[in-house]
Design a protein around this motif. Structure first.
Motif, PDB file in Angstrom:
ATOM      1  N   TRP A  37       0.826  -1.206   0.000  1.00 13.26           N
ATOM      2  CA  TRP A  37       0.000   0.000   0.000  1.00 13.26           C
ATOM      3  C   TRP A  37       0.864   1.262   0.000  1.00 13.26           C
ATOM      4  O   TRP A  37       0.454   2.300  -0.514  1.00 13.26           O
ATOM      5  CB  TRP A  37      -0.905   0.018   1.227  1.00 13.26           C
ATOM      6  CG  TRP A  37      -2.066  -0.907   1.188  1.00 13.26           C
ATOM      7  CD1 TRP A  37      -2.115  -2.202   1.610  1.00 13.26           C
ATOM      8  CD2 TRP A  37      -3.384  -0.604   0.699  1.00 13.26           C
ATOM      9  NE1 TRP A  37      -3.372  -2.719   1.427  1.00 13.26           N
ATOM     10  CE2 TRP A  37      -4.170  -1.759   0.879  1.00 13.26           C
ATOM     11  CE3 TRP A  37      -3.970   0.536   0.137  1.00 13.26           C
ATOM     12  CZ2 TRP A  37      -5.521  -1.818   0.502  1.00 13.26           C
ATOM     13  CZ3 TRP A  37      -5.314   0.494  -0.236  1.00 13.26           C
ATOM     14  CH2 TRP A  37      -6.065  -0.667  -0.051  1.00 13.26           C
ATOM     15  N   GLY A  38       2.041   1.177   0.617  1.00 15.03           N
ATOM     16  CA  GLY A  38       2.913   2.342   0.717  1.00 15.03           C
ATOM     17  C   GLY A  38       3.818   2.231   1.929  1.00 15.03           C
ATOM     18  O   GLY A  38       3.560   1.438   2.849  1.00 15.03           O
TER      19      GLY A  38
ATOM     20  N   THR B  75      -6.950   7.669  -4.637  1.00 12.08           N
ATOM     21  CA  THR B  75      -5.675   7.223  -5.214  1.00 12.08           C
ATOM     22  C   THR B  75      -5.195   5.943  -4.548  1.00 12.08           C
ATOM     23  O   THR B  75      -4.724   5.014  -5.221  1.00 12.08           O
ATOM     24  CB  THR B  75      -4.611   8.324  -5.081  1.00 12.08           C
ATOM     25  OG1 THR B  75      -5.036   9.469  -5.836  1.00 12.08           O
ATOM     26  CG2 THR B  75      -3.264   7.853  -5.615  1.00 12.08           C
ATOM     27  N   TYR B  76      -5.299   5.867  -3.219  1.00 15.20           N
ATOM     28  CA  TYR B  76      -4.932   4.633  -2.516  1.00 15.20           C
ATOM     29  C   TYR B  76      -5.761   3.454  -3.033  1.00 15.20           C
ATOM     30  O   TYR B  76      -5.233   2.367  -3.302  1.00 15.20           O
ATOM     31  CB  TYR B  76      -5.150   4.789  -1.011  1.00 15.20           C
ATOM     32  CG  TYR B  76      -4.062   5.532  -0.281  1.00 15.20           C
ATOM     33  CD1 TYR B  76      -2.722   5.146  -0.407  1.00 15.20           C
ATOM     34  CD2 TYR B  76      -4.357   6.599   0.549  1.00 15.20           C
ATOM     35  CE1 TYR B  76      -1.718   5.815   0.274  1.00 15.20           C
ATOM     36  CE2 TYR B  76      -3.358   7.280   1.240  1.00 15.20           C
ATOM     37  CZ  TYR B  76      -2.041   6.886   1.093  1.00 15.20           C
ATOM     38  OH  TYR B  76      -1.036   7.560   1.773  1.00 15.20           O
TER      39      TYR B  76
ATOM     40  N   SER C 188      -7.467   3.125  -5.910  1.00 15.57           N
ATOM     41  CA  SER C 188      -7.181   2.821  -7.308  1.00 15.57           C
ATOM     42  C   SER C 188      -5.844   2.115  -7.472  1.00 15.57           C
ATOM     43  O   SER C 188      -5.723   1.134  -8.215  1.00 15.57           O
ATOM     44  CB  SER C 188      -7.205   4.113  -8.128  1.00 15.57           C
ATOM     45  OG  SER C 188      -6.897   3.857  -9.482  1.00 15.57           O
ATOM     46  N   HIS C 189      -4.825   2.604  -6.769  1.00 18.09           N
ATOM     47  CA  HIS C 189      -3.494   1.995  -6.852  1.00 18.09           C
ATOM     48  C   HIS C 189      -3.536   0.546  -6.358  1.00 18.09           C
ATOM     49  O   HIS C 189      -2.960  -0.359  -6.989  1.00 18.09           O
ATOM     50  CB  HIS C 189      -2.501   2.797  -6.018  1.00 18.09           C
ATOM     51  CG  HIS C 189      -1.174   2.119  -5.840  1.00 18.09           C
ATOM     52  ND1 HIS C 189      -0.236   2.044  -6.855  1.00 18.09           N
ATOM     53  CD2 HIS C 189      -0.630   1.462  -4.785  1.00 18.09           C
ATOM     54  CE1 HIS C 189       0.823   1.377  -6.421  1.00 18.09           C
ATOM     55  NE2 HIS C 189       0.605   1.018  -5.172  1.00 18.09           N
ATOM     56  N   ALA C 190      -4.226   0.305  -5.247  1.00 17.74           N
ATOM     57  CA  ALA C 190      -4.316  -1.050  -4.708  1.00 17.74           C
ATOM     58  C   ALA C 190      -5.047  -1.969  -5.670  1.00 17.74           C
ATOM     59  O   ALA C 190      -4.643  -3.120  -5.878  1.00 17.74           O
ATOM     60  CB  ALA C 190      -5.030  -1.020  -3.357  1.00 17.74           C
TER      61      ALA C 190
ATOM     62  N   VAL D 221      -5.325  -1.702  -8.990  1.00 26.38           N
ATOM     63  CA  VAL D 221      -4.483  -1.978 -10.159  1.00 26.38           C
ATOM     64  C   VAL D 221      -3.358  -2.941  -9.799  1.00 26.38           C
ATOM     65  O   VAL D 221      -3.030  -3.862 -10.560  1.00 26.38           O
ATOM     66  CB  VAL D 221      -3.915  -0.662 -10.737  1.00 26.38           C
ATOM     67  CG1 VAL D 221      -2.845  -0.946 -11.785  1.00 26.38           C
ATOM     68  CG2 VAL D 221      -5.035   0.174 -11.338  1.00 26.38           C
ATOM     69  N   THR D 222      -2.755  -2.744  -8.637  1.00 28.15           N
ATOM     70  CA  THR D 222      -1.659  -3.620  -8.209  1.00 28.15           C
ATOM     71  C   THR D 222      -2.124  -5.063  -8.101  1.00 28.15           C
ATOM     72  O   THR D 222      -1.436  -5.991  -8.565  1.00 28.15           O
ATOM     73  CB  THR D 222      -1.094  -3.154  -6.852  1.00 28.15           C
ATOM     74  OG1 THR D 222      -0.605  -1.818  -6.984  1.00 28.15           O
ATOM     75  CG2 THR D 222       0.040  -4.053  -6.402  1.00 28.15           C
TER      76      THR D 222
END
Length: 203
Positions: A22-23, A182-183, A185-187, A189-190
């Protein structure tokens, strides 16, 4: 696509995001992972609980992460889940249920001190909107309610074949809606990329 419980469990374990995915600021919540061989269900009283795997589900795994409260910001909680179904039809029915749940349960109990409310949901099948990456997707947006107030809530549920991926982001003080989206969406896609990699490696 996995056809046995062992293969399905291995796929879910490989794909479900761990905190570092996640970051850099994320760490594991307590508990950090769901009870083995259970799946999340919204019951008749609109409460989320985990039950034994239902017919049509080979495996399901959820991991829970957070950014601790610091520097004037609240505690940001997120989750990632992977469920492997026995057929595309079973997976598709899961998404259909997800789309309908806000109509049945306008307010949902997540944990003892956590609720989500004012939910709206929208489906984007492949080829519609900007969905060129999955067979189907449902996005829910609402409000996350705790004793400390009301924040924005995002939940993405995406289907690729017999696999459904879910990510949730529960907002906190000091985080903008754009950051939360954004969190999520990024998760999403990942995990989609990870599913494609894992399945490609097995074909």
């Amino acid at each position: 696509m996995p056809r046995t419980k062992n293969r399905a469990e291995a796929l879910a374990a490989a794909v479900t995001l761990k905190p570092q995915a996640w970051g850099a600021d994320f760490r594991a919540q307590q508990p950090a992972v769901s009870t083995p061989r259970t799946v999340a269900v919204l019951d008749e009283q609109c409460r989320w609980e985990r039950r034994g795997l239902s017919q049509g589900v080979l495996a399901s795994l959820s991991r829970y992460s957070e950014i601790p409260a610091a520097d004037g910001k609240g505690e940001l909680k997120v989750s990632a889940a992977v469920t492997v179904h026995t057929s595309v039809r079973d997976a598709d029915e899961r998404l259909a249920s997800t789309l309908e749940e806000p109509l049945r349960c306008r307010q949902q109990q997540v944990r003892t001190d956590e609720r989500i409310a004012k939910l709206i949901s929208a489906a984007t099948p492949y080829g519609q909107g900007n969905n060129t990456y999955s067979d189907d997707q449902v996005v829910e947006i609402g409000k996350y309610l705790t004793g400390s107030g009301e924040q924005t809530y995002y939940w993405y549920v995406t289907r690729l074949g017999t696999v459904t991926l879910a990510v949730s982001v529960k907002g906190a003080k000091g985080y903008t809606d754009n950051e939360l989206a954004t969190y999520a969406s990024h998760a999403n896609v990942t995990m989609l990329n990870s599913v494609e990699f894992e399945l490609g490696g097995k074909s």
